[in-house]
Scaffold this active site. Sequence first.
Site, short mmCIF file in Angstrom:
data_model
loop_
_atom_site.label_atom_id
_atom_site.label_comp_id
_atom_site.label_asym_id
_atom_site.label_seq_id
_atom_site.Cartn_x
_atom_site.Cartn_y
_atom_site.Cartn_z
N ASP A 1 0.83 -1.20 0.00
CA ASP A 1 0.00 0.00 0.00
C ASP A 1 0.87 1.26 0.00
OD1 ASP A 1 -2.54 1.17 -0.06
OD2 ASP A 1 -3.29 -0.12 1.55
N GLU B 1 -1.18 1.95 -5.10
CA GLU B 1 -1.14 3.40 -4.83
C GLU B 1 -2.38 4.08 -5.41
OE1 GLU B 1 -0.05 5.97 -7.73
OE2 GLU B 1 -1.29 4.29 -8.32
N ASP C 1 -10.32 2.94 -3.63
CA ASP C 1 -10.91 1.71 -3.08
C ASP C 1 -12.36 1.56 -3.53
OD1 ASP C 1 -8.53 1.41 -1.75
OD2 ASP C 1 -9.33 1.89 0.22
#
Length: 431
Positions: A169, A204, A227
């Site tokens: 992440d 990212e 997301d």
Amino acid sequence: MPCKQQKRIKMNTKQKARTAIHCLAIFLNLISITAHAQNAHYDAVLVATPPMGWMTWNYFGDKINEKDIKEMADAMVSSGMLDAGYHYLMIDDGWQGGRDSKNEMIPDPVKFPSGIKALAAYVHSKGIKLGVYSDAAQLTCGGYTASLNFEEQDAKTFASWDVDYLKYDYCGAPSDSITAKARYKKMADALHNSGREIVFGICEWGDRKPWLWAKNAGGQLWRISADIRDKWKTDKPWTDQRELHTIGAGVLDIVDVNADLAPFAGPGGWNDLDMLVIGLNGRKGPSGDLGGTGCSPTEYQSQMSLWSIMNAPLIATNDLRTMDDATKRILLNKEVIAINQDPLGKQAERKVKNRDWNVFMKPLKNGDYAVAILNRNSSEKAFSIDWKELGLNGSYTINDLWLKKDIGKGKKWAGKLQSHETKLFRLKKVS
């Protein structure tokens, strides 16, 4: 002039210089070819087709433990998920317990009392591969220990635990692309040198256009958007996809982000559209934020169709232990999965784009074509298409992959689609 000679030849200074330059060029070229071949082999072996599996995040968040992971591994087998091709079980954020006196990453001893290596052994005994999570900063998105400045050490730790996949992440890291490229490459190199083949997922969120650089930085897949939330689409207009971080990306929003990125995906590197929300049914948690109140069965089926034809990694995130028949029907459709896993590895291109309709087409290795027709409208609508509009000449047998049968033969198709429905066809040319 050859670099090695069996007879000594007298050369002047210029000849010696040219020979040295020539030999150096050959040497550097051989190194480049060897390195390229090694990297190509490494990538292709790991992800010749998009990864498939299950991930903890949208169902559990960071409230994960060893017992739940083992139960989910068992359910991957008993439910038919493993047999359908879902080979990875990925532990997302929240497993970390800090670092020991040697600065080695350790799992949370309460959540994972047996350790990750023992858990990997259990998962592997089921025929499943194990993934873990870290971040290219000092702390993860959830505030847990991350890997910045410990890349080599953490990669070796993950390898010693027999980990097969790392989701990496970018929370807490600088916003510029130069830093992102450097940090991801550093971890990719560390994984490559760890002594174990570990798939590297770059996360990212598409903010720095990773489809342009992530494969060169060592990634085998890269997230292309914010997301995903458990919803069909946002209820607000957006122009810059970074806005999706604050309004919540739905299935259709991510499709629109990815629709023009087909040239950047293929064997060894994939555009990652984030997890499948199929079967979450509005569950509270990460996917329930920002309007994620659930999708209809038709919309869940459309996500599976669109993720499959666009060659996205198929990563489920529902509770596999309690799947209902409707969810199984979608996630376990092997004919649909075959479109995603086709060895040619071509991501579908969007051939028709307007307010009401999208049509995607993907060539398959055996000469067939996959076609997805999406009704973007909020009501049922009729649609017709001549295959010539997609550049296909001649007559084709039309196999409906959700009905699991041939529905016709010809040079065109016409029919009705429900709101947000996606028809997914396999076309075989009539000889």
